[in-house]
Motif scaffolding. Structure first.
Motif, PDB file in Angstrom:
ATOM      1  N   PRO B  20       0.812  -1.224   0.000  1.00  0.00           N
ATOM      2  CA  PRO B  20       0.000   0.000   0.000  1.00  0.00           C
ATOM      3  C   PRO B  20       0.842   1.270   0.000  1.00  0.00           C
ATOM      4  N   ARG B  21       1.983   1.238   0.671  1.00  0.00           N
ATOM      5  CA  ARG B  21       2.763   2.472   0.763  1.00  0.00           C
ATOM      6  C   ARG B  21       3.617   2.736  -0.481  1.00  0.00           C
ATOM      7  N   GLN B  22       3.599   1.832  -1.445  1.00  0.00           N
ATOM      8  CA  GLN B  22       4.420   2.069  -2.635  1.00  0.00           C
ATOM      9  C   GLN B  22       3.873   3.257  -3.421  1.00  0.00           C
ATOM     10  N   LEU B  23       4.756   4.177  -3.738  1.00  0.00           N
ATOM     11  CA  LEU B  23       4.351   5.349  -4.510  1.00  0.00           C
ATOM     12  C   LEU B  23       4.258   4.973  -5.986  1.00  0.00           C
ATOM     13  N   LEU B  24       3.399   5.679  -6.699  1.00  0.00           N
ATOM     14  CA  LEU B  24       3.215   5.374  -8.117  1.00  0.00           C
ATOM     15  C   LEU B  24       4.541   5.465  -8.875  1.00  0.00           C
ATOM     16  N   VAL B  25       5.371   6.451  -8.534  1.00  0.00           N
ATOM     17  CA  VAL B  25       6.629   6.612  -9.274  1.00  0.00           C
ATOM     18  C   VAL B  25       7.537   5.395  -9.074  1.00  0.00           C
ATOM     19  N   HIS B  26       7.523   4.814  -7.875  1.00  0.00           N
ATOM     20  CA  HIS B  26       8.347   3.623  -7.644  1.00  0.00           C
ATOM     21  C   HIS B  26       7.767   2.416  -8.379  1.00  0.00           C
ATOM     22  N   TYR B  27       6.439   2.352  -8.439  1.00  0.00           N
ATOM     23  CA  TYR B  27       5.804   1.269  -9.195  1.00  0.00           C
ATOM     24  C   TYR B  27       6.224   1.361 -10.669  1.00  0.00           C
ATOM     25  N   LEU B  28       6.166   2.562 -11.224  1.00  0.00           N
ATOM     26  CA  LEU B  28       6.514   2.733 -12.639  1.00  0.00           C
ATOM     27  C   LEU B  28       7.985   2.402 -12.885  1.00  0.00           C
ATOM     28  N   ARG B  29       8.843   2.895 -12.016  1.00  0.00           N
ATOM     29  CA  ARG B  29      10.285   2.740 -12.242  1.00  0.00           C
ATOM     30  C   ARG B  29      10.787   1.341 -11.889  1.00  0.00           C
ATOM     31  N   GLU B  30      10.343   0.856 -10.716  1.00  0.00           N
ATOM     32  CA  GLU B  30      10.948  -0.382 -10.213  1.00  0.00           C
ATOM     33  C   GLU B  30      10.169  -1.621 -10.624  1.00  0.00           C
TER      34      GLU B  30
END
Lengths: 282, 158
Positions: B20-30
């Motif tokens: 839940p705490r994953q930010l959208l930018v980290h989802y996109l990048r990582e």
């Protein structure tokens, strides 16, 4: 920069949100657009065991205009407020202030309810709702209640809303064509937050002047508003009323001293009242 | 506890379980490996992480991946079509609208969202639209020219 771990629940109904809030109390945080909460969680300025995502509650979104009153659902974004024809027609001050919040990407996501519930002293909407004499609707386990904007902001990030209540909307008595309003702002060049934001509304002879960014919460300058209401609103009368403005405990931080904030409040208060006066079409 | 999400990114549907705490930018990048979206200030000020979610420019550093469930997302990688640069990318190239390039994906995505609302903008409107995107190579002049050029190109094409 990750927030600390939390449990996440996306609610489908308002009742579900209210009952979850009652269950978790202060350990839960409501997530709408996230533009106040997520930075706070990332910086560990706020902690939540449970984040309740109310972002999909369609009933909390939208702008209605009827009988001269405007109702804004709490999930309505700043962009929607800034570009709404109903708000431009009946509360242009609100559209003007919303269009000055931060930048377009923030306005696309940040919500009116989140902004008010967070009660950042340097945000743009609180003084506008104060000057417009708005009413804030809350929903809690015991039902709904209305709180006048004038009784809502109580301190630094503090409001009359209790931990088990949810902000569902705001109603604003609209302005007529003979009324006038204006929002004048000095913003921080990077964040866009108000170092001073002066909101002036003139309804008939009644003047209401409210401020963001000057004290630990938005407030109505009562004595000055009363002096203006009994004046002829000439440039001299406005100047003299504003020169008498006092603020009990002005904020001081790295951006501005208390003395400088009071100076800005006088200068921009004058500009806001003059612009509101000139916006009237009588 | 993971949360299941389904998002469409640059036209491709993805199903993932995210924290839940994953930010959208980290989802996109990582998670998706789409590293064109940059992480700058992480405090919603610099605009480097700007992407389009359901057609509107937003900060992917100030949004949880779970919030984007069900959304359609466009990143800089999805802007060009059929091996051709998008008119905005072309215009940034032609007008030299970048030096180091770090802010460029955010600048272009913010401009893409803006031109959708305002296809024929004035220079002050472009500057206002890009207020939340910071370039530290002092390149704003050429960036504004690039957006203006792209607007003309895109107007010409439609």
């Amino acid at each position: 920069m990750y927030p600390a771990e939390f449990d996440y629940v996306r609610v489908e109904t308002l009742d579900q949100a209210v009952s979850l809030l009652a269950q978790h109390g202060g350990d839960a945080k409501l997530l709408a657009g996230g533009h106040s909460l997520i930075p706070m969680l990332k910086l560990r300025l706020a902690m939540a065991e449970t984040v309740i995502d109310i972002g999909r509650l369609a009933e909390l979104r939208g702008i209605e205009s009827a009988g001269g009153t405007i109702r804004i659902g709490s999930l309505t974004t700043h962009h929607e407020v800034a570009t709404s024809d109903a708000i431009r027609d009946h509360a242009p001050l609100l559209a003007q202030a919303a269009s000055k919040i931060a930048d377009p990407a923030v306005r696309n996501k940040g919500t009116v309810g989140g902004n008010l519930a967070h009660a950042d002293p340097a945000s743009d909407l609180p003084a506008v709702f104060l000057a417009l004499d708005a009413t804030i609707q809350l929903r809690g386990p015991d039902g709904s209640r209305d709180v006048a904007a004038r009784d809502f902001f109580t301190g630094l990030l503090e409001t009359a809303k209790s931990d088990d209540e949810l902000l569902v909307g705001v109603t604003v008595p609209g302005l007529g064509s003979a009324d006038g309003s204006s929002y004048q702002k000095v913003e921080h060049p990077a964040s866009g937050y108000a170092i001073c934001g002066a909101a002036a509304v003139i309804r008939g002879r009644q003047v209401s002047l409210a401020y963001n960014g000057i004290a630990d919460h938005a407030f109505v300058a009562r004595t000055t508003s009363e002096a203006l209401s009994t004046s002829d609103l000439s440039d001299d009368a406005i100047s003299s009323a504003l020169d008498g403005l006092t603020v009990d405990d002005p904020m001081q931080d790295i951006q501005a001293s208390g003395e400088y904030r009071l100076h800005l409040a006088k200068v921009h208060g004058k500009r806001a009242v003059r612009a509101a006066r000139d916006a009237r079409t009588s | 506890m993971g949360q299941k999400i389904r998002v469409e990114v640059n036209g491709t549907s993805h199903d993932h379980e995210v924290e839940p705490r994953q930010l959208l930018v980290h989802y996109l990048r990582e998670t998706l490996g789409l590293t064109g979206t940059n992480i700058g200030c992480e405090t919603s000020l610099c605009g480097a992480c700007t992407v389009l979610v359901d057609g509107r420019a937003v900060r992917s550093c100030t949004q949880l991946a779970v919030q984007a469930d069900g959304s359609s997302i466009t990143t800089i990688e999805g802007l060009g079509q059929n091996g051709r640069l998008h008119p905005l990318q072309e215009a940034f190239h032609e007008e030299h609208g970048l030096q180091c390039g770090f802010c460029t994906p955010g600048m272009i995505m913010a401009s893409a969202g803006f031109l959708d609302d305002q296809p024929n903008p004035t220079e002050p409107e472009i500057r206002e639209a890009l207020k939340g995107n910071i370039c530290r190579c002092t390149g704003y002049h050429n960036i504004v020219k690039a957006v203006r050029r792209a607007a003309e190109q895109m107007g010409g094409e439609s």
